[in-house]
Motif scaffolding. Structure first.
Motif, mmCIF file in Angstrom:
data_model
loop_
_atom_site.group_PDB
_atom_site.id
_atom_site.type_symbol
_atom_site.label_atom_id
_atom_site.label_comp_id
_atom_site.label_asym_id
_atom_site.label_seq_id
_atom_site.Cartn_x
_atom_site.Cartn_y
_atom_site.Cartn_z
ATOM 1 N N ILE A 213 0.841 -1.203 0.000
ATOM 2 C CA ILE A 213 0.000 0.000 0.000
ATOM 3 C C ILE A 213 0.879 1.256 0.000
ATOM 4 N N GLY A 214 1.942 1.250 0.824
ATOM 5 C CA GLY A 214 2.836 2.406 0.858
ATOM 6 C C GLY A 214 3.526 2.641 -0.473
ATOM 7 N N ALA A 215 3.996 1.546 -1.122
ATOM 8 C CA ALA A 215 4.647 1.690 -2.430
ATOM 9 C C ALA A 215 3.668 2.229 -3.472
ATOM 10 N N GLY A 216 2.406 1.766 -3.398
ATOM 11 C CA GLY A 216 1.402 2.272 -4.342
ATOM 12 C C GLY A 216 1.109 3.750 -4.143
ATOM 13 N N LEU A 217 1.080 4.189 -2.883
ATOM 14 C CA LEU A 217 0.849 5.613 -2.614
ATOM 15 C C LEU A 217 2.009 6.469 -3.108
ATOM 16 N N TYR A 218 3.236 5.991 -2.909
ATOM 17 C CA TYR A 218 4.400 6.732 -3.421
ATOM 18 C C TYR A 218 4.332 6.848 -4.944
ATOM 19 N N ALA A 219 3.990 5.746 -5.625
ATOM 20 C CA ALA A 219 3.910 5.782 -7.089
ATOM 21 C C ALA A 219 2.768 6.676 -7.555
ATOM 22 N N LEU A 220 1.629 6.621 -6.855
ATOM 23 C CA LEU A 220 0.483 7.449 -7.235
ATOM 24 C C LEU A 220 0.822 8.927 -7.148
ATOM 25 N N VAL A 221 1.471 9.321 -6.072
ATOM 26 C CA VAL A 221 1.842 10.726 -5.900
ATOM 27 C C VAL A 221 2.901 11.139 -6.906
ATOM 28 N N ALA A 222 3.922 10.306 -7.090
ATOM 29 C CA ALA A 222 5.060 10.674 -7.937
ATOM 30 C C ALA A 222 4.635 10.893 -9.383
ATOM 31 N N PHE A 223 3.921 9.939 -9.978
ATOM 32 C CA PHE A 223 3.603 10.029 -11.406
ATOM 33 C C PHE A 223 2.538 11.080 -11.693
ATOM 34 N N ASN A 224 1.629 11.317 -10.768
ATOM 35 C CA ASN A 224 0.626 12.356 -11.004
ATOM 36 C C ASN A 224 1.162 13.746 -10.703
ATOM 37 N N VAL A 225 2.123 13.850 -9.795
ATOM 38 C CA VAL A 225 2.789 15.136 -9.584
ATOM 39 C C VAL A 225 3.547 15.537 -10.842
ATOM 40 N N ARG A 226 4.166 14.565 -11.482
ATOM 41 C CA ARG A 226 4.901 14.871 -12.726
ATOM 42 C C ARG A 226 3.961 15.349 -13.825
ATOM 43 N N LYS A 227 2.692 14.937 -13.780
ATOM 44 C CA LYS A 227 1.705 15.381 -14.764
ATOM 45 C C LYS A 227 1.080 16.727 -14.404
ATOM 46 N N GLY A 228 1.439 17.278 -13.245
ATOM 47 C CA GLY A 228 0.898 18.576 -12.842
ATOM 48 C C GLY A 228 -0.429 18.502 -12.128
ATOM 49 N N ASN B 46 -2.736 18.799 -9.163
ATOM 50 C CA ASN B 46 -2.645 19.467 -7.869
ATOM 51 C C ASN B 46 -3.129 18.568 -6.736
ATOM 52 N N TRP B 47 -4.100 17.686 -7.010
ATOM 53 C CA TRP B 47 -4.582 16.799 -5.956
ATOM 54 C C TRP B 47 -3.479 15.854 -5.500
ATOM 55 N N ALA B 48 -2.572 15.470 -6.415
ATOM 56 C CA ALA B 48 -1.454 14.613 -6.038
ATOM 57 C C ALA B 48 -0.482 15.359 -5.128
ATOM 58 N N ARG B 49 -0.304 16.640 -5.376
ATOM 59 C CA ARG B 49 0.555 17.433 -4.504
ATOM 60 C C ARG B 49 -0.055 17.547 -3.105
ATOM 61 N N ILE B 50 -1.383 17.696 -3.026
ATOM 62 C CA ILE B 50 -2.049 17.776 -1.723
ATOM 63 C C ILE B 50 -1.949 16.435 -0.994
ATOM 64 N N ALA C 41 9.561 28.082 -8.551
ATOM 65 C CA ALA C 41 9.971 27.496 -9.831
ATOM 66 C C ALA C 41 9.066 26.361 -10.264
ATOM 67 N N SER C 42 8.294 25.774 -9.367
ATOM 68 C CA SER C 42 7.447 24.627 -9.704
ATOM 69 C C SER C 42 5.970 24.859 -9.388
ATOM 70 N N ALA C 43 5.634 25.786 -8.516
ATOM 71 C CA ALA C 43 4.237 25.995 -8.125
ATOM 72 C C ALA C 43 3.332 26.369 -9.300
ATOM 73 N N PRO C 44 3.753 27.257 -10.256
ATOM 74 C CA PRO C 44 2.852 27.571 -11.379
ATOM 75 C C PRO C 44 2.478 26.369 -12.233
ATOM 76 N N TYR C 45 3.276 25.306 -12.199
ATOM 77 C CA TYR C 45 2.981 24.111 -12.994
ATOM 78 C C TYR C 45 1.698 23.433 -12.524
ATOM 79 N N PHE C 46 1.318 23.658 -11.266
ATOM 80 C CA PHE C 46 0.105 23.054 -10.718
ATOM 81 C C PHE C 46 -1.073 24.017 -10.730
ATOM 82 N N GLN C 47 -0.939 25.157 -11.399
ATOM 83 C CA GLN C 47 -1.999 26.148 -11.477
ATOM 84 C C GLN C 47 -2.502 26.314 -12.896
ATOM 85 N N LYS C 48 -2.366 25.273 -13.710
ATOM 86 C CA LYS C 48 -2.833 25.326 -15.086
ATOM 87 C C LYS C 48 -4.352 25.373 -15.131
#
Length: 238
Positions: A156-171, A173-177, A214-221
């Motif tokens: 479960i922990g590995a899945g949560l890390y992967a879920l956050v990582a790959f969706n953060v890379r897509k911008g 915002n819910w993944a960042r939260i 440098a990265s915050a505007p990427y999540f405000q699209k």
């Protein structure tokens, strides 16, 4: 007898022995009439062999403006912020790899904890706790259940890390939260010092990087359901 009609006077013919005003002077050829098949100057062509600017060309040597480009300057959030391949800002990309590394270390810490169950000190501590609670449970009988729970928690922990990582890379915002919440909970795993401590510190540092300028505007699209006037590149509807 009727008088035959007189032919119209030709201005080029001499009248009373004098040449007309449009008659060619001595030594000059008379103007040639346009031959059959020659067209008159087309519309848009000027005299003296000069052509008018064609449709779509800007006067005075200006380059034509491409369709769809806004004449206004882009907003800072739309300008590239040191984007890497795929348009992802470099800091977001670095945070992505840090979250992936934190997830790998988390899984390694869980795998190391499974053989530690055979430690005599841990076994003795567990049996003492069972006797203090009044439960008559043998450690060997409950050991498979403990290992199974540790494996499930690790997955479960590995899945949560992967879920956050790959969706953060897509911008997303819910993944960042979600990563912020998990980073706050990981503070309780900083002690005792272990591989899990390094994993928690990497995750916390990565989430902090996602909130930097440098990265915050990427999540405000702009979102697609925001209307046509809120799409990027439109100077209106801001």
């Amino acid at each position: 007898m009727s008088t035959p009609p007189a032919n119209p006077a030709n201005p080029n013919e001499p009248e009373n022995g004098k040449p007309g005003p449009d008659a060619p002077q001595p030594g000059q050829q008379p103007p040639a009439a346009p031959q059959y098949g020659q067209n008159a100057p087309q519309y848009g062509q000027q005299q003296y062999g000069q052509n008018a600017p064609q449709f779509g060309q800007q006067p005075y040597g200006q380059a034509p403006q491409q369709y769809g480009q806004s004449p206004y300057a882009q907003y800072p959030s739309e300008q590239p912020q040191g984007a890497a391949a795929g348009g992802v800002p470099k800091m977001v990309n670095n945070a992505f790899w840090m979250i992936v590394a934190a997830g790998v270390l988390y899984v390694i810490s869980m795998l190391i904890a499974i053989p530690a169950l055979n430690d005599p000190a841990m076994r003795s501590q567990f049996e003492d706790q069972m006797r203090a609670s009044g439960a008559d449970v043998d450690f060997e009988s409950i050991k498979p259940v403990i290992i199974g729970m540790m494996v499930v928690i690790g997955l479960i922990g590995a899945g949560l890390y992967a879920l956050v990582a790959f969706n953060v890379r897509k911008g997303k915002n819910w993944a960042r939260i979600l990563g912020t919440v998990l980073a706050a909970l990981s503070i309780f795993s900083l002690f005792p010092l272990s591989i899990g401590t390094i994993s928690a510190l990497l995750g916390i540092a990565a989430i902090v990087m996602l909130y930097l300028p440098a990265s915050a505007p990427y999540f405000q699209k702009q979102q697609p359901f925001g209307g046509p006037y809120s799409q990027p590149g439109n100077p209106y509807g801001r």
